[in-house]
Design a protein around this motif. Sequence first.
Motif, PDB file in Angstrom:
ATOM      1  N   LYS A  24       0.874  -1.168   0.000  1.00 15.07           N
ATOM      2  CA  LYS A  24       0.000   0.000   0.000  1.00 15.07           C
ATOM      3  C   LYS A  24       0.914   1.221   0.000  1.00 15.07           C
ATOM      4  O   LYS A  24       1.708   1.410   0.914  1.00 15.07           O
ATOM      5  CB  LYS A  24      -0.879  -0.008   1.247  1.00 15.07           C
ATOM      6  N   MET A  25       0.824   2.032  -1.071  1.00 17.30           N
ATOM      7  CA  MET A  25       1.691   3.201  -1.174  1.00 17.30           C
ATOM      8  C   MET A  25       1.108   4.204  -2.155  1.00 17.30           C
ATOM      9  O   MET A  25       0.218   3.881  -2.932  1.00 17.30           O
ATOM     10  CB  MET A  25       3.096   2.799  -1.643  1.00 17.30           C
ATOM     11  N   ARG A  26       1.611   5.411  -2.081  1.00 16.51           N
ATOM     12  CA  ARG A  26       1.234   6.434  -3.043  1.00 16.51           C
ATOM     13  C   ARG A  26       2.078   6.257  -4.301  1.00 16.51           C
ATOM     14  O   ARG A  26       3.239   5.881  -4.228  1.00 16.51           O
ATOM     15  CB  ARG A  26       1.502   7.827  -2.474  1.00 16.51           C
ATOM     16  N   TYR A  27       1.472   6.553  -5.449  1.00 17.64           N
ATOM     17  CA  TYR A  27       2.206   6.506  -6.703  1.00 17.64           C
ATOM     18  C   TYR A  27       3.267   7.612  -6.681  1.00 17.64           C
ATOM     19  O   TYR A  27       2.957   8.765  -6.368  1.00 17.64           O
ATOM     20  CB  TYR A  27       1.239   6.703  -7.880  1.00 17.64           C
ATOM     21  N   PRO A  28       4.524   7.293  -6.981  1.00 19.65           N
ATOM     22  CA  PRO A  28       5.596   8.292  -6.858  1.00 19.65           C
ATOM     23  C   PRO A  28       5.502   9.409  -7.900  1.00 19.65           C
ATOM     24  O   PRO A  28       5.115   9.167  -9.039  1.00 19.65           O
ATOM     25  CB  PRO A  28       6.873   7.466  -7.056  1.00 19.65           C
ATOM     26  N   GLU A  43       8.651   3.861   1.833  1.00 22.12           N
ATOM     27  CA  GLU A  43       7.514   4.671   1.418  1.00 22.12           C
ATOM     28  C   GLU A  43       6.204   3.899   1.373  1.00 22.12           C
ATOM     29  O   GLU A  43       5.151   4.488   1.208  1.00 22.12           O
ATOM     30  CB  GLU A  43       7.778   5.278   0.026  1.00 22.12           C
ATOM     31  N   GLY A  44       6.269   2.586   1.489  1.00 21.71           N
ATOM     32  CA  GLY A  44       5.064   1.766   1.386  1.00 21.71           C
ATOM     33  C   GLY A  44       4.788   0.990   2.662  1.00 21.71           C
ATOM     34  O   GLY A  44       5.554   1.031   3.609  1.00 21.71           O
ATOM     35  N   GLN A  45       3.694   0.289   2.636  1.00 17.89           N
ATOM     36  CA  GLN A  45       3.289  -0.561   3.750  1.00 17.89           C
ATOM     37  C   GLN A  45       3.203  -1.979   3.202  1.00 17.89           C
ATOM     38  O   GLN A  45       2.356  -2.271   2.357  1.00 17.89           O
ATOM     39  CB  GLN A  45       1.918  -0.103   4.240  1.00 17.89           C
ATOM     40  N   LEU A  46       4.108  -2.868   3.619  1.00 21.66           N
ATOM     41  CA  LEU A  46       4.105  -4.245   3.147  1.00 21.66           C
ATOM     42  C   LEU A  46       3.083  -5.056   3.929  1.00 21.66           C
ATOM     43  O   LEU A  46       2.995  -4.941   5.155  1.00 21.66           O
ATOM     44  CB  LEU A  46       5.487  -4.877   3.333  1.00 21.66           C
TER      45      LEU A  46
END
Length: 57
Positions: A24-28, A43-46
């Motif tokens: 779960k992450m924002r598109y860079p 930057e993400g949530q695994l």
Amino acid sequence: MFKINPQCSYCEKEIKGNEVVFVKMRYPERKGMTEIKAFIQYEGQLICEECFNKKSS
């Protein structure tokens, strides 16, 4: 270099190579990222497959 130990955000289980994970992450905004593992880690949530399936059910 720093050793990255990826863990599930919910159960804190260590993620191994070739394991199915959800991120779960924002598109860079920037382009040209080379260290994808480090970017996902910081930057993400695994989320491991087991926790993802529990949450989806």
